[in-house]
Write an enzyme that holds these catalytic residues in place. Structure first.
Site, PDB file in Angstrom:
ATOM      1  N   HIS A  59       0.812  -1.219   0.000  1.00  0.00           N
ATOM      2  CA  HIS A  59       0.000   0.000   0.000  1.00  0.00           C
ATOM      3  C   HIS A  59       0.849   1.274   0.000  1.00  0.00           C
ATOM      4  O   HIS A  59       0.312   2.378  -0.097  1.00  0.00           O
ATOM      5  CB  HIS A  59      -0.948   0.010   1.201  1.00  0.00           C
ATOM      6  CG  HIS A  59      -2.265   0.657   0.930  1.00  0.00           C
ATOM      7  ND1 HIS A  59      -2.489   1.484  -0.149  1.00  0.00           N
ATOM      8  CD2 HIS A  59      -3.445   0.604   1.594  1.00  0.00           C
ATOM      9  CE1 HIS A  59      -3.729   1.918  -0.134  1.00  0.00           C
ATOM     10  NE2 HIS A  59      -4.346   1.397   0.916  1.00  0.00           N
TER      11      HIS A  59
ATOM     12  N   ASP B 207      -2.309   1.884  -4.578  1.00  0.00           N
ATOM     13  CA  ASP B 207      -3.527   2.230  -3.845  1.00  0.00           C
ATOM     14  C   ASP B 207      -4.652   1.275  -4.221  1.00  0.00           C
ATOM     15  O   ASP B 207      -4.511   0.408  -5.084  1.00  0.00           O
ATOM     16  CB  ASP B 207      -3.932   3.688  -4.090  1.00  0.00           C
ATOM     17  CG  ASP B 207      -4.129   4.013  -5.570  1.00  0.00           C
ATOM     18  OD1 ASP B 207      -4.436   3.090  -6.341  1.00  0.00           O
ATOM     19  OD2 ASP B 207      -3.974   5.192  -5.936  1.00  0.00           O
TER      20      ASP B 207
END
Length: 434
Positions: free
Chosen positions: A406, A410
């Site tokens: 992450h 995204d």
């Protein structure tokens, strides 16, 4: 006297050191050119190192179980000695200055290697599983590790650097300034495990299992993992493969498994979403041009290895099938070459092979994401007919799960990429010719 230096070979761009497993020849013994002299291991694969010339092994400089930097001299061979010369001493012979001048500089498979002794703190961010393991045992923080001057390739910290640092450390760890980001090296003391002698079984982890454990812990400490899932209707793909697999093998002498079809779908999705094919280097994102897809493969021992399909986006289904079968066979026979397990930019793991419905895979560092494919099962599904009516029909269904880093991927990118793979599998052409 012609003395030849044998150096620790370079076995991949990211490999800076290797462990000597054992020597097949001892000092004073004769060896033929290209005959295997020793076996070495990295955190990826075991390899055999051949002799660069024929002669007598004059001196072995590093023993079994020692970790040696790439490019460092590990043995010296007397190329002018003839077969049958007996070993005259039980200790390593000393090379005098005159002999040193005659030594030819020969490096096996490691041309262009140079040890960089920066003398400054390590800044490239790479820490090997071995270094991390030592840090965990010694309760070193990540800040301390990065402050250690690295003498390895590109300033990387090696085992010897850490051991030297520990010898000279004269202050308590708590007195050092604390970083704003929590250290990924845990100082948590695990609770004791009860053990009933004579009843419970103690199994010593082998070298590969230790490296896998270190790699997995390092990945979880390094990347904030997020996993998303989709369900895919693969009926067309399954029916097509079942219909043509016999003809495919007769025509090309290659088995047609589901793996090359999955690799093909992933490669197409990467072309559309290239940012998923990336790695993080400090504050810089490296987007890889090559699409090299690793296949997590179980070895007969139960351990795991990841052979790599290079340039998967440039191969057709036949080329992928040949490549996948070759790598799978080499993995089962413990015959994978170092170059066959290096350079992956994205990894897939078929957890359905073991009957798992789905999985939450751990990212294969330094990649940005990994895909897991669950078991393909037939079950009743509600579908919409061409006339718009809802119907219940038997369909082959499977779950796909994508774990991604992450920090650089995204939710939109991860979800869109996963959906693209699903669309490729669902839209599989059932009329495709082989």
């Amino acid at each position: 006297m012609a003395l030849i230096e044998l150096k620790m070979p370079k076995m991949g761009e990211s490999i800076s050191e290797a462990t000597i497993i054992n020597w097949l020849k001892q000092e004073g013994e004769y060896i033929e050119e290209e005959e295997t002299l020793l076996e070495v291991a990295t955190d990826k694969v075991d390899s055999e190192v051949p002799a660069p010339c024929s002669g007598v092994v004059k001196q072995i400089l590093h023993q079994a179980n020692e970790v040696v930097e790439v490019g460092k001299v590990i043995a010296i061979i007397d190329a002018e000695a003839t077969e049958g010369i007996a070993k005259t001493t039980t200790t390593a012979p000393t090379i005098v200055a005159e002999e040193k001048e005659e030594i030819k500089k020969v490096t096996v498979a490691s041309e262009g290697f140079a040890v960089k002794n920066s003398g400054s703190p390590n800044t490239n961010g790479f820490l090997s599983p071995l270094v991390i393991s030592i840090a965990q045992k010694e309760h070193l923080t990540i800040e301390e590790l990065h402050s250690i001057p690295g003498t390895g390739t590109d300033g990387r910290v090696c085992k010897s650097d850490v051991m030297q640092y520990l010898k000279n450390r004269t202050y308590p760890v708590a007195s050092r300034p604390q970083p704003t980001v929590q250290s990924p090296v845990s100082t948590y003391n695990a609770p004791p495990i009860s053990y009933v002698e004579g009843k419970d079984q103690l199994i010593e982890m082998d070298r590969m299992r230790k490296m896998i454990a270190d790699h997995m812990v390092y990945s979880k400490h390094t990347s904030p993992h997020v996993t998303c899932y989709i369900e895919v209707n693969v009926t067309n793909m399954v029916n097509w493969r079942n219909a043509v697999k016999k003809d495919f093998q007769e025509k090309y002498e290659e088995k047609l498994t589901f793996t090359p079809i999955f690799v093909e779908a992933v490669a197409k999705a990467i072309r559309e979403y290239p940012m998923i094919n990336s790695s993080l280097d400090g504050n810089k994102i490296i987007v890889h041009k090559d699409v090299n897809i690793g296949m997590a493969t179980a070895l007969p021992t139960g351990n795991l290895i990841v052979p790599v399909v290079k340039n998967a986006d440039e191969k057709n289904l036949l080329g992928l099938a040949k490549n996948v079968n070759h790598l799978a066979n080499n993995a089962r026979n413990n015959a994978l070459k170092p170059e066959e397990i290096q350079g992956s930019t994205f990894t897939i793991s078929n957890v359905g092979t073991f009957g798992s419905l789905m999985g939450t895979p751990i990212i294969n560092q330094p990649e940005a994401a990994i895909l897991a494919m669950g078991i393909i099962k037939k079950r009743p599904e509600v579908i919409t007919s061409p006339e718009g009516e809802d119907q219940i029909a038997i369909r082959s269904m499977m779950y796909l799960s994508l774990s991604f880093d992450h920090r650089i991927v995204d939710g939109y990118l991860g979800g869109s990429f996963l959906r693209k793979i699903g669309d490729e599998l669902e839209a599989f052409d059932s009329n495709r010719t082989i």
